[in-house]
Design a protein around this motif. Sequence first.
Motif, short mmCIF file in Angstrom:
data_model
loop_
_atom_site.label_atom_id
_atom_site.label_comp_id
_atom_site.label_asym_id
_atom_site.label_seq_id
_atom_site.Cartn_x
_atom_site.Cartn_y
_atom_site.Cartn_z
N VAL A 42 0.83 -1.20 0.00
CA VAL A 42 0.00 0.00 0.00
C VAL A 42 0.87 1.25 0.00
O VAL A 42 0.58 2.23 -0.69
CB VAL A 42 -0.97 0.00 1.20
CG1 VAL A 42 -1.68 1.33 1.32
CG2 VAL A 42 -1.99 -1.12 1.04
N CYS A 43 1.95 1.23 0.76
CA CYS A 43 2.88 2.35 0.78
C CYS A 43 3.42 2.62 -0.62
O CYS A 43 3.51 3.76 -1.07
CB CYS A 43 4.02 2.07 1.75
SG CYS A 43 5.15 3.46 1.95
N ASP A 46 0.75 4.22 -2.81
CA ASP A 46 0.65 5.63 -2.45
C ASP A 46 1.71 6.44 -3.20
O ASP A 46 1.42 7.47 -3.83
CB ASP A 46 0.85 5.75 -0.93
CG ASP A 46 0.10 6.93 -0.34
OD1 ASP A 46 -0.25 7.84 -1.09
OD2 ASP A 46 -0.11 6.93 0.88
N GLU A 70 3.41 12.43 0.35
CA GLU A 70 4.57 11.53 0.34
C GLU A 70 5.88 12.29 0.11
O GLU A 70 6.88 12.04 0.79
CB GLU A 70 4.40 10.46 -0.74
CG GLU A 70 3.18 9.57 -0.53
CD GLU A 70 3.18 8.88 0.81
OE1 GLU A 70 4.25 8.42 1.26
OE2 GLU A 70 2.12 8.83 1.45
N LEU A 88 -3.55 9.25 -1.88
CA LEU A 88 -4.38 8.14 -1.37
C LEU A 88 -4.87 8.51 0.03
O LEU A 88 -4.23 8.18 1.03
CB LEU A 88 -3.59 6.83 -1.36
CG LEU A 88 -4.30 5.58 -0.80
CD1 LEU A 88 -5.66 5.38 -1.44
CD2 LEU A 88 -3.42 4.36 -0.97
N THR A 91 -5.87 5.61 3.61
CA THR A 91 -4.92 4.50 3.44
C THR A 91 -5.34 3.26 4.21
O THR A 91 -5.24 2.13 3.70
CB THR A 91 -3.51 4.94 3.90
OG1 THR A 91 -3.19 6.18 3.28
CG2 THR A 91 -2.47 3.91 3.52
N THR A 92 -5.80 3.45 5.44
CA THR A 92 -6.19 2.29 6.26
C THR A 92 -7.38 1.57 5.64
O THR A 92 -7.43 0.33 5.61
CB THR A 92 -6.52 2.73 7.69
OG1 THR A 92 -5.38 3.38 8.25
CG2 THR A 92 -6.88 1.54 8.56
N PHE A 101 -11.93 5.52 -0.19
CA PHE A 101 -10.64 6.20 -0.28
C PHE A 101 -10.68 7.12 -1.50
O PHE A 101 -11.56 6.99 -2.35
CB PHE A 101 -9.48 5.20 -0.38
CG PHE A 101 -9.57 4.27 -1.56
CD1 PHE A 101 -9.00 4.61 -2.78
CD2 PHE A 101 -10.23 3.05 -1.46
CE1 PHE A 101 -9.08 3.76 -3.88
CE2 PHE A 101 -10.31 2.18 -2.55
CZ PHE A 101 -9.73 2.55 -3.76
#
Length: 265
Positions: A42-43, A46, A70, A88, A91-92, A101
Amino acid sequence: MLRSALINVMVAAARKAARGLKRDFGELEQLQVSLKGPGNFVCAADHRAETVLREELGRARPGYGFLGEEGGKLEGTDKTHTWIVDPLDGTTNFLHGIPQFAISIGLEREGTIIAGVIYNPANDELFTAERGKGAFLNEQRLRVAGRRRLADAVVACALPHQGRGDLALFRNELASVQEKVAGLRRFGAASLDLAWTAAGRLDAYWERNLSPWDMAAGILMVREAGGFATDLEGKDAMFASGDILAGNDTMHSELLVLLKQAAAG
């Protein structure tokens, strides 16, 4: 609906970045059961989305500054314009396969947000706003809800977790507001909470400890839909304070009083 050239640029960038997010979101179900877990994935998603946005917006408007979640602040040769971008938001939710999202893009000109786009790739809802020209969901003009009684209101808020935010303060705020409204909600993406307030789905929304990219596009969205968006002192210092309260005039003014009382203890 005829969109301006500026909004078209922002929408095109958001849709291009969304392609990667849609693909990544579709792969998360398989990753949930992997030993490594989906967090790093996911990071990376992003970061990829922000790179696409920075490149696309930079190509269309060379020289504009860029403030992203970021990559931080990148100064441009044009000191009057800055893109404020969350590639994004939520994110969670994304990490857990929850389709709430968004990509959020705001454009600031000399300290004023003049255009905003909030796009949820999961359901293809595209919110747009331009200063003085109104706010829209796809082709539909947006207006904040017209309810006048807190007892009829559904209000969105944060739910601070351990280690982030002032839990005691939030408990005071929650107790103060909960007994006055029809319902409280926590959806997990600030930009969409603001967009939904602009659309009248929510009557109001408040949160603390936000960053400019969480709020920039949404602030304009609410205001262009006829609503109010301020910090929790009723001032226009959301970026400095990290706090926001949005709603129609009645909801905003009544919740402002309740939240100030809660903060005072």
